[in-house]
Scaffold this active site. Structure first.
Site, PDB file in Angstrom:
ATOM      1  N   ARG A   1       0.832  -1.211   0.000  1.00 52.09           N
ATOM      2  CA  ARG A   1       0.000   0.000   0.000  1.00 52.09           C
ATOM      3  C   ARG A   1       0.863   1.256   0.000  1.00 52.09           C
ATOM      4  NH1 ARG A   1      -3.132  -3.450   3.012  1.00 52.09           N
ATOM      5  NH2 ARG A   1      -5.030  -4.035   1.885  1.00 52.09           N
TER       6      ARG A   1
ATOM      7  N   ASP B   1      -0.138  -6.675  -2.852  1.00 48.69           N
ATOM      8  CA  ASP B   1      -1.567  -6.472  -2.572  1.00 48.69           C
ATOM      9  C   ASP B   1      -2.107  -5.741  -3.784  1.00 48.69           C
ATOM     10  OD1 ASP B   1      -4.124  -5.713  -1.140  1.00 48.69           O
ATOM     11  OD2 ASP B   1      -2.999  -6.494   0.571  1.00 48.69           O
TER      12      ASP B   1
ATOM     13  N   HIS C   1      -7.228  -9.720  -2.443  1.00 44.07           N
ATOM     14  CA  HIS C   1      -6.232  -8.635  -2.388  1.00 44.07           C
ATOM     15  C   HIS C   1      -5.257  -8.736  -3.560  1.00 44.07           C
ATOM     16  CE1 HIS C   1      -7.033  -6.820   1.621  1.00 44.07           C
ATOM     17  NE2 HIS C   1      -7.451  -8.028   1.955  1.00 44.07           N
TER      18      HIS C   1
ATOM     19  N   ASP D   1      -6.710 -14.007   3.184  1.00 47.19           N
ATOM     20  CA  ASP D   1      -7.775 -13.225   3.825  1.00 47.19           C
ATOM     21  C   ASP D   1      -8.650 -12.512   2.805  1.00 47.19           C
ATOM     22  OD1 ASP D   1      -5.445 -11.693   3.241  1.00 47.19           O
ATOM     23  OD2 ASP D   1      -6.320 -10.009   4.322  1.00 47.19           O
ATOM     24  N   GLU D   2      -9.889 -12.307   3.214  1.00 46.28           N
ATOM     25  CA  GLU D   2     -10.813 -11.377   2.566  1.00 46.28           C
ATOM     26  C   GLU D   2     -10.994 -11.582   1.056  1.00 46.28           C
ATOM     27  OE1 GLU D   2     -10.911  -7.523   5.352  1.00 46.28           O
ATOM     28  OE2 GLU D   2      -9.086  -7.637   4.196  1.00 46.28           O
TER      29      GLU D   2
ATOM     30  N   TRP E   1      -6.306 -12.809  13.095  1.00 46.19           N
ATOM     31  CA  TRP E   1      -6.342 -11.343  12.999  1.00 46.19           C
ATOM     32  C   TRP E   1      -7.725 -10.782  13.309  1.00 46.19           C
ATOM     33  CZ3 TRP E   1      -9.043  -8.180   9.484  1.00 46.19           C
ATOM     34  CH2 TRP E   1      -9.686  -8.839   8.420  1.00 46.19           C
TER      35      TRP E   1
ATOM     36  N   TYR F   1      -2.977  -4.283  15.894  1.00 50.82           N
ATOM     37  CA  TYR F   1      -2.975  -3.526  14.645  1.00 50.82           C
ATOM     38  C   TYR F   1      -2.518  -2.101  14.951  1.00 50.82           C
ATOM     39  CZ  TYR F   1      -4.871  -6.930  11.371  1.00 50.82           C
ATOM     40  OH  TYR F   1      -5.019  -8.009  10.542  1.00 50.82           O
ATOM     41  N   PHE F   2      -1.278  -1.821  14.609  1.00 51.42           N
ATOM     42  CA  PHE F   2      -0.715  -0.521  14.970  1.00 51.42           C
ATOM     43  C   PHE F   2      -1.000   0.558  13.915  1.00 51.42           C
ATOM     44  CE2 PHE F   2       2.668  -2.530  17.997  1.00 51.42           C
ATOM     45  CZ  PHE F   2       1.647  -2.896  18.854  1.00 51.42           C
TER      46      PHE F   2
ATOM     47  N   TRP G   1      -0.521  -2.070   8.696  1.00 52.83           N
ATOM     48  CA  TRP G   1      -1.076  -1.879   7.342  1.00 52.83           C
ATOM     49  C   TRP G   1      -0.915  -0.420   6.977  1.00 52.83           C
ATOM     50  CZ3 TRP G   1      -1.748  -6.373   5.181  1.00 52.83           C
ATOM     51  CH2 TRP G   1      -2.064  -7.481   5.973  1.00 52.83           C
ATOM     52  N   THR G   2      -0.588  -0.153   5.714  1.00 52.92           N
ATOM     53  CA  THR G   2      -0.112   1.203   5.412  1.00 52.92           C
ATOM     54  C   THR G   2      -0.972   1.991   4.411  1.00 52.92           C
ATOM     55  OG1 THR G   2       1.387   0.303   3.728  1.00 52.92           O
ATOM     56  CG2 THR G   2       2.277   0.599   5.958  1.00 52.92           C
TER      57      THR G   2
HETATM   58  C1  ACM Z   1      -6.079  -8.466   7.397  1.00 53.90           C
HETATM   59  O1  ACM Z   1      -5.986  -7.533   8.194  1.00 53.90           O
HETATM   60  N1  ACM Z   1      -6.911  -8.403   6.356  1.00 53.90           N
HETATM   61  C2  ACM Z   1      -5.288  -9.686   7.564  1.00 53.90           C
END
Ligand code: ACM
Ligand code: ZN
Length: 489
Positions: A102, A131, A208, A267-268, A334, A359-360, A406-407
């Protein structure tokens, strides 16, 4: 032992060691470590300071390194107490994930964070290398992954999103981005290994993955009229081209990264295009599936077979549990902790990085005083309060804990550091120090001192002196109007 615990917390060290005695302790180190797990013995050390003399006892170079790290941190803090520190880790996996897709931060940033990780006795750097927002690792077998998606129009993720996800080539005027060459990643792996840190690469699939379909449309789902589902978020699990690409790339990845684990995301996945795709329909028929969701399990199991045939184990986000995955797969929890508990009950090894605490990229203080962030409040105190061994979890299956950054909202290296420090200090203590020796008030004082060390070394940290009452209280949510916020530190 209780006294030794209390004294250990009195040292300024982060993570706090298992024990400290202010007199030189002459008991046998070899005997003291006998009851530990082999992976704990590997990192255990005894550090005795008497007058000007420093003595290190350890069973391995790694143990020796941890002892020298302790010494380095104490010296940086201006403290070298007389006595003996005896120390070993609580968990074998003490990790940090950085999302380089990202926002791409570059080699200097990664090495600098590895230095801080080493100082905190963290030992796993998980790199989210691709991603939808861009592919960040050189591939010789599929070079258009970087040629076509490592640059984009829109410096920030949200500028890119607002401009309708336009990728670009490196020489396009106004394009920003980049990728890591294999030579750079080999250099990083070696740099990390010198500090006893393993780099775990993540290649995300099947969700993703918009950028992969952009670069190589043959991995997209196909409509009955022959048109491809361009712009799709998910890879097509029905299509052999998808497996050719993933396996070729994973082979290259395993060649660069010696890590025993390869993260495959999972994921997702939206699975939206799968129900409209001729190749997915054919695969479902062949496999006797009744729901498109089963295709996710098919893909994960097939990739797991490929990775394990090369002597590695997969890690996947907790969604991989939902559609069947071999026991050997590691599950990274997560969406809270439930996935971790469930996975451990099914015999999977587990890494805990629940979004509630780890999650920072979430806010660390009030929305009005912080740069735009995500989610609930994950203050230093709240992050510190995290206990990875959730009720019902099988302790032997818990490999450890990890912070994730996550950025999407974190374009610069300075901003990333601001989100990481001091919360990474809290994570490090949770990962290393016995739960019974954790205590927030003492930790906060130690963190305040270590933040000054980090700042002197050029890290941009959150300013603990400006922390709001709410953040200091450790509450996750605002109390109702009129209810006072309890402050006791
Ligand atoms: C995630 O935060 N989708 C692993
Ligand atoms: Zn398909």
């Amino acid at each position: 032992m209780i006294l030794a615990f209390l004294l250990a917390a009195a040292l300024k060290l982060i993570p706090a060691p298992v024990s400290f005695t202010p007199e030189p302790d002459h008991s046998s180190f070899k005997k003291a470590v006998e009851q530990l797990e082999p992976w704990q013995r590997q990192e255990a050390y005894k550090l005795t300071v008497k007058g000007e003399q420093v003595k290190i006892e350890a069973l391995s170079e790694e143990g020796n390194f941890r002892a020298r790290t302790t010494l380095e941190q104490l010296r940086a803090l201006g403290e070298l107490p007389q006595g003996t520190i005896f120390d070993y880790p609580r968990f074998r996996h003490r990790g940090l994930m950085l999302d380089e897709s990202r926002s791409f931060h570059g080699m200097e940033f990664l090495k600098k964070q590895i230095d801080a990780m080493a100082l905190l006795k963290l030992n796993v750097l998980h790199l989210h290398l691709d991603d939808s927002a861009g592919w960040r690792l050189e591939s010789e077998s599929y070079p258009d992954l970087t040629a076509l998606t490592a640059w984009r129009m829109g410096y920030t993720y949200h500028e890119w999103e607002a401009g309708r996800y336009r990728f670009a080539r490196a020489d396009t005027p106004g394009a920003t981005g980049g990728f890591y060459t294999k030579a750079q990643m080999r250099e990083l792996v070696a740099y990390a290994a010198e500090r006893y840190i393993t780099v775990i690469p993540e290649i995300e699939m099947p969700g993703h993955s918009m950028e992969v379909g952009y670069a190589y449309p043959q991995v997209l789902c196909e409509l009955p009229d022959g048109r491809l589902h361009t712009g799709a978020w998910d890879l097509c699990p029905g299509n052999e081209a998808t497996y050719r690409l993933l396996e070729a790339v994973l082979k290259e990845v395993m060649d660069v990264f010696p890590s025993p684990f390869i993260h495959i995301g999972g994921d997702e996945a939206t699975m939206k295009t799968w129900s409209q795709c001729v190749n997915c329909a054919r695969r479902m028929q062949e496999e006797g599936y009744t729901e498109v969701k089963q295709l996710q399990g098919y893909l994960v199991r097939r990739i797991e077979r490929f990775v394990s045939a090369h002597g590695r184990r997969i890690i996947g986000w907790d969604e991989i549990l939902e559609t069947g995955v071999p026991q050997d797969a590691v599950v990274q929890s997560w969406r809270g902790s439930a996935g971790g508990v469930q996975a451990s009950a099914q015999g999977h090894d587990v890494i805990m990085s629940p979004n509630t605490h780890c999650y920072f990229n979430y806010y660390q203080d009030l929305i009005r005083k912080e740069p735009k962030a995500v989610g609930e409040l994950v203050s230093l105190r709240f992050a510190y309060g995290y206990e990875p061994l959730a009720p019902g979890m099988e302790p032997a299956r818990l490999l450890g804990v990890q912070a994730n950054l996550w950025t999407e909202l974190i374009p610069t290296a300075e901003h990333a550091e601001y989100m990481l420090y001091p919360r990474l200090l809290a994570l490090a203590e949770t990962a290393w120090t016995p739960a019974s020796a954790k205590e927030y008030k003492g930790f906060r004082k130690r963190a305040r001192a270590l933040v000054d060390v980090l700042r002197a070394r050029g890290y941009n940290t959150f300013d603990m002196d400006t922390e709001s009452d709410l953040a200091r209280s450790g509450l996750q949510r605002f109390p109702p109007e009129g209810v006072p916020i309890p402050i006791d530190d």
